[in-house]
Design a protein around this motif. Structure first.
Motif, PDB file in Angstrom:
ATOM      1  N   ALA A   5      82.763  63.253  61.402  1.00  0.00           N
ATOM      2  CA  ALA A   5      81.860  62.150  61.716  1.00  0.00           C
ATOM      3  C   ALA A   5      81.681  62.102  63.229  1.00  0.00           C
ATOM      4  N   LYS A   6      80.849  61.184  63.681  1.00  0.00           N
ATOM      5  CA  LYS A   6      80.524  61.111  65.109  1.00  0.00           C
ATOM      6  C   LYS A   6      81.051  59.812  65.717  1.00  0.00           C
ATOM      7  N   GLU A  64      72.754  48.780  58.443  1.00  0.00           N
ATOM      8  CA  GLU A  64      72.593  49.932  59.343  1.00  0.00           C
ATOM      9  C   GLU A  64      71.319  50.706  58.985  1.00  0.00           C
ATOM     10  N   SER A 124      79.614  57.658  67.295  1.00  0.00           N
ATOM     11  CA  SER A 124      78.648  56.557  67.143  1.00  0.00           C
ATOM     12  C   SER A 124      78.670  55.954  65.745  1.00  0.00           C
ATOM     13  N   ASP A 125      79.402  56.552  64.813  1.00  0.00           N
ATOM     14  CA  ASP A 125      79.468  56.031  63.453  1.00  0.00           C
ATOM     15  C   ASP A 125      80.305  54.758  63.404  1.00  0.00           C
ATOM     16  N   THR A 126      80.154  54.004  62.336  1.00  0.00           N
ATOM     17  CA  THR A 126      80.779  52.683  62.206  1.00  0.00           C
ATOM     18  C   THR A 126      82.035  52.756  61.349  1.00  0.00           C
ATOM     19  N   LYS A 152      73.794  58.836  59.147  1.00  0.00           N
ATOM     20  CA  LYS A 152      74.823  58.006  59.774  1.00  0.00           C
ATOM     21  C   LYS A 152      75.914  57.754  58.752  1.00  0.00           C
ATOM     22  N   ARG A 153      77.098  57.430  59.267  1.00  0.00           N
ATOM     23  CA  ARG A 153      78.227  57.130  58.394  1.00  0.00           C
ATOM     24  C   ARG A 153      78.764  55.736  58.700  1.00  0.00           C
ATOM     25  N   VAL A 154      79.030  54.975  57.635  1.00  0.00           N
ATOM     26  CA  VAL A 154      79.771  53.724  57.737  1.00  0.00           C
ATOM     27  C   VAL A 154      81.027  53.940  56.898  1.00  0.00           C
ATOM     28  N   VAL A 211      72.386  56.840  54.937  1.00  0.00           N
ATOM     29  CA  VAL A 211      73.679  56.347  55.412  1.00  0.00           C
ATOM     30  C   VAL A 211      74.720  56.600  54.330  1.00  0.00           C
TER      31      VAL A 211
END
Length: 799
Positions: A673-674, A693, A676-678, A599-601, A579
């Motif tokens: 980014a996507k 996450e 679905s990322d936060t 994933k990205r936050v 992440v």
């Protein structure tokens, strides 16, 4: 404490602040109804619609994306007041007139929902007096909520309760503002101008007084009162221009009218020269003329002696500049007091008087010294609050010096320092147990609201017990470039990878460390988070690249690029979830690491982009490859599988023009980014959420994606189409020959190389193509000159 849920909000008043508050609510995906008076002609919502149109043109942008405008509905008081019944939060933001606000409250009261919070964005009017304009049933849900301009970017929000405000309402609102809108919340007392404006405006008035007393120029003062003393670049007089000279005069007038017993009341007046500027309509930045103005390319400043404008110079005397460069605050302040130069005496005077004022007024304006210092940091952009500065310089010595100047009649007021400030043995107001409260004569700890448990490394004031991310937790692996560690109290099995390089640049030591840290995590941990305090990463270590180019070490450079690509792929295909916790800048290679994480936050204020074109290069840490892969994935979901060009065209423009996303929302829109990322609004919550996450991904049985293969590429036809755009731009003089070469290289990499359109390739092919093109560009004199120029000046070279 009941949780505050804001499904819909209303903002009353579509002026500068009201419209921008609505914009920031929209940024947080809160639907907003923005009200104003009905227009006298045409569309009755005309005033609001004009304000909404203006939001799209402002810089810095109040909207995280222009698409957020769809969350704001225009309304007017004549037709749409029943809509208020649907709103959970109503923020009044009309002009600072008590009678106007009371009239509006009477109008809206019948339409307010039974549980709605009503708040005034007043910058200084009495909240208890305003509460009298509302029915008794609403008063427990009424308070002040003072945003600072511009609301998206300024961290501070002051909450001001009244004698009737329910404590649970304030707690719920503070929680919501902190987490949902990303704000630093201060509980202000109901005194004129509250905390930040009370102290900040006094500071401006003190600077104005001493400017005249020491015979300094406005530009000279701005040179002294900006970054040199830990204040914003706009310093004092440029800040006044930005705020608006009429606005500043209004705030001063409020202090004059409402603080008759303040010992400094004689100074709460607008100087004659400022009144003259306002009378001439020179209101600062909004009229393009104020204390400063721009004539052509020249910045000019008002010269009171000449009664005209002159070229702005703003020079600091050499001996004063040397004092300001001293590292030890105690030595610095002692030297300022001893130096006879007017600039040094001016600086001591403005610090002395702000220390004096803050100490005397602490009991009446803030619950404790921490709130006052944070108010100045978050609301006025000071690196330290006045009490922190005083404490750092040696509390007792400064207190004695201030007291001596008061006794000698040198200070702006003869009122004595409060007894607590002169207590024997006092070393400051901030300690491990809390910050001093003059009203309680005790040290007050931080808020225990649960929302603050999400901030693992919150901002601290000087003297507080502070956790240092670089030394906290349990180190699991470390080299010269990165540290892999964990926080056992949060999650022992989720590792944190932090870069140790300056500005988190990415060189060999970071690449080696990242690969080793992920491999370590795969065998001993459940997941990893890449996190460190902002910036995330400003790209490759250009110093290393420049030195290798100068030495002709192109084989070594190719090896480094290959290692960079391997590091990106390691993040993407790790056997544990990875992440990326992003805040601030993630540029070039930093952006590529962000793209490759599982994933990205992201904090809302994340500025992400592939900027290699600025130094004559293309993304080669897997960035071009990753977009080619995503183009194929996108095309597979479309009506024409294999038709990847429509996806690549905007991506090509982004890379060729080195565009940077200016919010996390734009990061998603630009494809870095996507969906679905936060996205988080409070950057202090970033690490906490990223760990959670990674844990959730691990607990869900995370498996890395399969290595992409059989990837259809745009090939020769795609390259030719993109090259046509470049030909037109080159012939039109919009780009240079080398710009053309760099952009064509990007086109070739994105399109999978000079192969037949629709050819199927794998990821290894794509990263080989981008690596070869990158090294070819490195060998050109033009790219080497761009790298050298960037290292020397920090600015791109157009050659």
């Amino acid at each position: 404490m009941n949780k505050l849920i804001v499904k819909k909000a209303a903002v009353l008043g579509a002026g500068v602040m009201g419209a921008q508050i609505a914009a920031h609510l929209a940024n947080a995906n809160v639907p907003v109804v923005l009200f104003d008076l009905p227009a006298k002609e045409g569309d009755k919502n005309g005033i609001v619609k004009k304000a909404l149109d203006g939001l799209k043109k402002l810089d810095p942008a109040p909207l995280a994306s222009k698409g957020k405008l769809k969350f704001i509905d225009a309304a007017n008081y004549d037709e749409h007041l029943p809509l208020l019944a649907e709103c959970d939060l109503i923020i009044e933001a009309i002009a600072e007139r008590m009678d106007w606000k009371n009239d509006l409250y009477a109008k809206i009261a019948p339409h307010i929902g039974a549980d709605a919070i009503v708040a005034s964005n007043t910058s200084g009017l009495s909240m208890n007096a305003l509460a009298q304009g509302l029915p008794e049933a609403i008063r427990p849900r009424f308070c002040g909520i003072h945003f600072f301009n511009p609301p998206r970017y300024m961290h501070l929000v002051e909450i001001i309760g009244t004698q009737s405000t329910d404590a649970g309402t304030l707690d719920a609102l503070e929680t919501w503002l902190s987490s949902r809108l990303g704000k630093g919340v201060i509980r202000a007392l109901d005194t004129p101008n509250f905390v930040a404006n009370r102290i900040g405006v006094f500071s401006i008035l003190a600077v104005m007084h001493h400017t005249q007393a020491f015979g300094l120029g406005f530009d000279e003062v701005d040179a002294l009162t900006g970054p040199k003393i830990g204040r914003p670049k706009s310093a004092t007089y440029r800040t006044a221009d930005v705020v608006g000279l009429d606005t500043l005069a209004h705030v001063v007038k409020t202090m004059q009218d409402t603080l008759p017993n303040d010992p400094w009341h004689a100074y709460f007046t607008t100087p004659a020269w400022l009144q003259a500027l306002i009378g001439q309509g020179a209101l600062g930045q909004k009229t393009r003329c104020g204390i400063f103005r721009k004539q052509g390319k020249e910045i000019q400043v008002l010269d009171l002696a000449a009664q005209d404008y002159r070229k702005s110079a703003g020079e600091i005397a050499a001996d004063v500049d040397a004092i300001l460069k001293m590292r030890n605050p105690a030595d610095k302040f002692a030297a300022l007091r001893a130096c006879p130069h007017p600039q040094a005496q001016f600086l001591w005077a403005i610090f002395r008087d702000i220390f004096h004022y803050a100490a005397v007024q602490l009991e009446s304006v803030a619950d404790n010294a921490r709130d006052l210092d944070f108010a100045m940091r978050w609301g006025f952009g000071w690196a330290q609050g006045p009490f922190e500065t005083w404490q750092a310089a040696g509390w007792s010595d400064i207190a004695q010096a201030v007291a001596a100047d008061i006794a000698a009649g040198k200070s702006m007021s003869r009122v004595a320092l409060p007894a607590w400030a002169l207590e024997s043995g006092r070393t400051g107001v901030h300690t491990a147990e809390g910050s001093y409260s003059a009203s309680k004569n005790a040290y007050v700890p931080r808020s225990t609201l649960p929302v603050y448990q999400r901030q693992l490394f919150p901002e601290r004031v000087l003297g507080e017990t502070a956790l240092n991310p670089e030394k906290t937790g349990e180190t699991l692996f470390e080299n010269d470039g990165v540290r892999l560690w964990c926080l056992p109290a949060v999650d022992r099995k989720i590792g944190i990878i932090s870069f140790k390089s300056k500005m988190h640049t990415i060189g060999d030591e970071v690449l080696d460390g990242l690969i080793a840290a992920v491999r370590h995590a795969e065998t001993t941990l459940d997941g990893v988070v890449v996190w460190h305090e902002a910036p995330f990463a400003v790209g490759a270590n250009l110093q290393q690249v420049g030195e290798a180019c100068a030495a002709g070490q192109f084989d070594k450079l190719e090896e480094t690029v290959e290692k960079f690509q391997r590091a990106s792929q390691t993040l993407k295909y790790a056997q544990v979830p990875t992440v990326a916790a992003v805040q601030g800048m993630a540029l070039g290679g930093g952006c590529e690491f962000v793209m490759h994480a599982g994933k990205r936050v992201m904090a809302l204020e994340s500025y992400v982009g592939l900027v290699e074109a600025g130094v004559g290069l293309i993304p080669a840490g897997g960035g071009c490859k990753e977009f080619a892969v995503r183009a194929a994935e996108w095309a597979a979901q479309s009506a024409t599988p294999g038709e990847v060009f429509n996806f690549l065209q905007p991506v090509f423009q982004t890379i060729a023009m080195a565009k940077v996303a200016k919010s996390a929302v734009e990061v998603v829109e630009m494809g870095f980014a996507k969906p679905s990322d936060t996205i988080l609004f409070n950057a202090n919550e970033l690490l906490f959420v990223a760990i959670k996450e990674a844990r959730a991904m691990a607990d869900a049985g995370y498996a890395p994606p399969p290595m992409a293969r059989g990837i259809p590429v745009a090939g020769k036809n795609g390259i030719a189409t993109l090259e046509m755009m470049l030909v037109n731009m080159k012939e039109g003089g919009m780009i240079s020959a080398h710009d053309y070469k760099v952009a064509k290289s990007a086109a070739i990499a994105l399109c999978g190389g000079e192969v037949e359109t629709g050819s199927l390739v794998d990821e290894e092919w794509l990263i080989t193509v981008e690596r070869r093109l990158f090294v070819e560009l490195l060998k050109t004199p033009e790219t080497q000159a761009r790298i050298k120029h960037m290292l020397e000046t920090g600015k791109p070279l157009r050659n």
